[in-house]
Scaffold this motif. Sequence first.
Motif, PDB file in Angstrom:
ATOM      1  N   PHE A  15       2.029 -38.044  16.324  1.00  0.00           N
ATOM      2  CA  PHE A  15       2.398 -36.669  15.964  1.00  0.00           C
ATOM      3  C   PHE A  15       3.844 -36.614  15.497  1.00  0.00           C
ATOM      4  CE2 PHE A  15       4.287 -32.656  17.388  1.00  0.00           C
ATOM      5  CZ  PHE A  15       3.504 -31.750  16.711  1.00  0.00           C
ATOM      6  N   GLU A  16       4.748 -37.244  16.247  1.00  0.00           N
ATOM      7  CA  GLU A  16       6.168 -37.238  15.891  1.00  0.00           C
ATOM      8  C   GLU A  16       6.415 -37.981  14.574  1.00  0.00           C
ATOM      9  OE1 GLU A  16       8.063 -38.785  19.364  1.00  0.00           O
ATOM     10  OE2 GLU A  16       8.062 -36.828  20.375  1.00  0.00           O
ATOM     11  N   GLU A  17       5.710 -39.095  14.367  1.00  0.00           N
ATOM     12  CA  GLU A  17       5.854 -39.824  13.099  1.00  0.00           C
ATOM     13  C   GLU A  17       5.392 -38.980  11.926  1.00  0.00           C
ATOM     14  OE1 GLU A  17       4.158 -43.703  12.792  1.00  0.00           O
ATOM     15  OE2 GLU A  17       5.136 -44.407  14.610  1.00  0.00           O
ATOM     16  N   ALA A  18       4.288 -38.261  12.102  1.00  0.00           N
ATOM     17  CA  ALA A  18       3.761 -37.433  11.024  1.00  0.00           C
ATOM     18  C   ALA A  18       4.696 -36.281  10.683  1.00  0.00           C
ATOM     19  CB  ALA A  18       2.381 -36.901  11.400  1.00  0.00           C
ATOM     20  N   LEU A  19       5.407 -35.759  11.681  1.00  0.00           N
ATOM     21  CA  LEU A  19       6.289 -34.625  11.415  1.00  0.00           C
ATOM     22  C   LEU A  19       7.677 -35.051  10.957  1.00  0.00           C
ATOM     23  CD1 LEU A  19       5.339 -32.097  14.209  1.00  0.00           C
ATOM     24  CD2 LEU A  19       4.494 -32.274  11.881  1.00  0.00           C
ATOM     25  N   THR A  20       8.140 -36.233  11.341  1.00  0.00           N
ATOM     26  CA  THR A  20       9.457 -36.674  10.869  1.00  0.00           C
ATOM     27  C   THR A  20       9.382 -37.260   9.467  1.00  0.00           C
ATOM     28  OG1 THR A  20       9.197 -38.791  12.001  1.00  0.00           O
ATOM     29  CG2 THR A  20      10.438 -37.083  13.147  1.00  0.00           C
ATOM     30  N   LYS A  21       8.250 -37.844   9.125  1.00  0.00           N
ATOM     31  CA  LYS A  21       8.037 -38.393   7.782  1.00  0.00           C
ATOM     32  C   LYS A  21       6.810 -37.704   7.192  1.00  0.00           C
ATOM     33  CE  LYS A  21       9.642 -42.870   9.354  1.00  0.00           C
ATOM     34  NZ  LYS A  21       9.193 -44.212   9.696  1.00  0.00           N
ATOM     35  N   GLY A  22       6.989 -36.485   6.760  1.00  0.00           N
ATOM     36  CA  GLY A  22       5.880 -35.664   6.282  1.00  0.00           C
ATOM     37  C   GLY A  22       5.212 -36.194   5.027  1.00  0.00           C
ATOM     38  N   PRO A  23       4.098 -35.571   4.632  1.00  0.00           N
ATOM     39  CA  PRO A  23       3.340 -36.047   3.478  1.00  0.00           C
ATOM     40  C   PRO A  23       3.994 -35.765   2.132  1.00  0.00           C
ATOM     41  CG  PRO A  23       2.320 -34.091   4.379  1.00  0.00           C
ATOM     42  CD  PRO A  23       3.427 -34.461   5.302  1.00  0.00           C
ATOM     43  N   LEU A  24       4.913 -34.825   2.083  1.00  0.00           N
ATOM     44  CA  LEU A  24       5.602 -34.504   0.825  1.00  0.00           C
ATOM     45  C   LEU A  24       6.995 -35.114   0.848  1.00  0.00           C
ATOM     46  CD1 LEU A  24       4.707 -30.754   0.277  1.00  0.00           C
ATOM     47  CD2 LEU A  24       3.654 -32.747  -0.769  1.00  0.00           C
ATOM     48  N   ALA A  25       7.210 -36.142   0.063  1.00  0.00           N
ATOM     49  CA  ALA A  25       8.511 -36.782  -0.121  1.00  0.00           C
ATOM     50  C   ALA A  25       9.099 -37.333   1.174  1.00  0.00           C
ATOM     51  CB  ALA A  25       9.500 -35.811  -0.764  1.00  0.00           C
ATOM     52  N   ARG A  26       8.277 -37.594   2.142  1.00  0.00           N
ATOM     53  CA  ARG A  26       8.729 -38.152   3.434  1.00  0.00           C
ATOM     54  C   ARG A  26       9.802 -37.286   4.093  1.00  0.00           C
ATOM     55  NH1 ARG A  26       4.927 -41.598   4.940  1.00  0.00           N
ATOM     56  NH2 ARG A  26       4.533 -43.213   3.426  1.00  0.00           N
ATOM     57  N   GLU A  27       9.711 -35.969   3.881  1.00  0.00           N
ATOM     58  CA  GLU A  27      10.666 -35.032   4.459  1.00  0.00           C
ATOM     59  C   GLU A  27      10.141 -34.484   5.777  1.00  0.00           C
ATOM     60  OE1 GLU A  27      13.737 -34.008   3.507  1.00  0.00           O
ATOM     61  OE2 GLU A  27      13.668 -35.515   1.916  1.00  0.00           O
ATOM     62  N   LYS A  28      11.051 -34.055   6.626  1.00  0.00           N
ATOM     63  CA  LYS A  28      10.711 -33.514   7.933  1.00  0.00           C
ATOM     64  C   LYS A  28       9.882 -32.241   7.790  1.00  0.00           C
ATOM     65  CE  LYS A  28      12.812 -32.102  12.245  1.00  0.00           C
ATOM     66  NZ  LYS A  28      14.058 -31.833  12.963  1.00  0.00           N
ATOM     67  N   VAL A  29       8.882 -32.098   8.642  1.00  0.00           N
ATOM     68  CA  VAL A  29       7.997 -30.935   8.637  1.00  0.00           C
ATOM     69  C   VAL A  29       8.384 -30.037   9.805  1.00  0.00           C
ATOM     70  CG1 VAL A  29       5.592 -30.189   8.840  1.00  0.00           C
ATOM     71  CG2 VAL A  29       6.131 -32.303   7.637  1.00  0.00           C
ATOM     72  N   SER A  30       8.398 -28.727   9.570  1.00  0.00           N
ATOM     73  CA  SER A  30       8.695 -27.793  10.656  1.00  0.00           C
ATOM     74  C   SER A  30       7.758 -26.597  10.571  1.00  0.00           C
ATOM     75  CB  SER A  30      10.148 -27.332  10.589  1.00  0.00           C
ATOM     76  OG  SER A  30      10.389 -26.653   9.389  1.00  0.00           O
ATOM     77  N   GLY A  31       7.616 -25.900  11.691  1.00  0.00           N
ATOM     78  CA  GLY A  31       6.779 -24.705  11.726  1.00  0.00           C
ATOM     79  C   GLY A  31       5.299 -25.001  11.704  1.00  0.00           C
ATOM     80  N   VAL A  32       4.879 -26.063  12.386  1.00  0.00           N
ATOM     81  CA  VAL A  32       3.479 -26.482  12.364  1.00  0.00           C
ATOM     82  C   VAL A  32       2.935 -26.508  13.786  1.00  0.00           C
ATOM     83  CG1 VAL A  32       1.918 -28.393  11.838  1.00  0.00           C
ATOM     84  CG2 VAL A  32       3.789 -27.882  10.307  1.00  0.00           C
ATOM     85  N   LYS A  33       1.722 -26.015  13.945  1.00  0.00           N
ATOM     86  CA  LYS A  33       1.028 -26.096  15.225  1.00  0.00           C
ATOM     87  C   LYS A  33      -0.230 -26.923  15.011  1.00  0.00           C
ATOM     88  CE  LYS A  33      -1.135 -23.272  18.779  1.00  0.00           C
ATOM     89  NZ  LYS A  33      -1.416 -21.894  19.208  1.00  0.00           N
ATOM     90  N   VAL A  34      -0.419 -27.937  15.843  1.00  0.00           N
ATOM     91  CA  VAL A  34      -1.578 -28.824  15.732  1.00  0.00           C
ATOM     92  C   VAL A  34      -2.414 -28.684  16.982  1.00  0.00           C
ATOM     93  CG1 VAL A  34      -2.330 -31.212  15.505  1.00  0.00           C
ATOM     94  CG2 VAL A  34      -0.293 -30.442  14.307  1.00  0.00           C
ATOM     95  N   MET A  35      -3.712 -28.456  16.802  1.00  0.00           N
ATOM     96  CA  MET A  35      -4.624 -28.333  17.940  1.00  0.00           C
ATOM     97  C   MET A  35      -5.705 -29.403  17.822  1.00  0.00           C
ATOM     98  SD  MET A  35      -4.850 -24.141  18.045  1.00  0.00           S
ATOM     99  CE  MET A  35      -6.522 -24.186  18.476  1.00  0.00           C
ATOM    100  N   ILE A  36      -5.962 -30.108  18.922  1.00  0.00           N
ATOM    101  CA  ILE A  36      -7.027 -31.109  18.951  1.00  0.00           C
ATOM    102  C   ILE A  36      -8.297 -30.399  19.399  1.00  0.00           C
ATOM    103  CG2 ILE A  36      -7.836 -33.247  19.998  1.00  0.00           C
ATOM    104  CD1 ILE A  36      -4.883 -33.995  20.372  1.00  0.00           C
TER     105      ILE A  36
END
Length: 93
Positions: A15-36
């Motif tokens: 989860f932390e890897e996905a948010l620190t290296k996001g899918p767009l330009a490897r930029e940090k992602v913020s304001g996201v809620k993930v539910m399993i």
Amino acid sequence: MQYLDEIMELMIQGFEEALTKGPLAREKVSGVKVMIKDATIHEDPVHRGPAQIVPAMRRPMFAGLLLSNITLLEPKQKLTILVPQTIWARSSP
């Protein structure tokens, strides 16, 4: 969901890897809620290692983020401009 408590740290790492290296330009992602919603975890402990769990957490998060039409925002910067006082104190000729 069986075995979930054993892989929780690996899921957090993915989860932390996905948010620190996001899918767009490897930029940090913020304001996201993930539910399993559901998880099927292999019975064999060999298949519950970091090489299997981290990508299995990161890739669906990337897919979900891309399907949700995320946007890339301009970076915010703070600028400090220092000017020597002697420039402004000069008298005009």
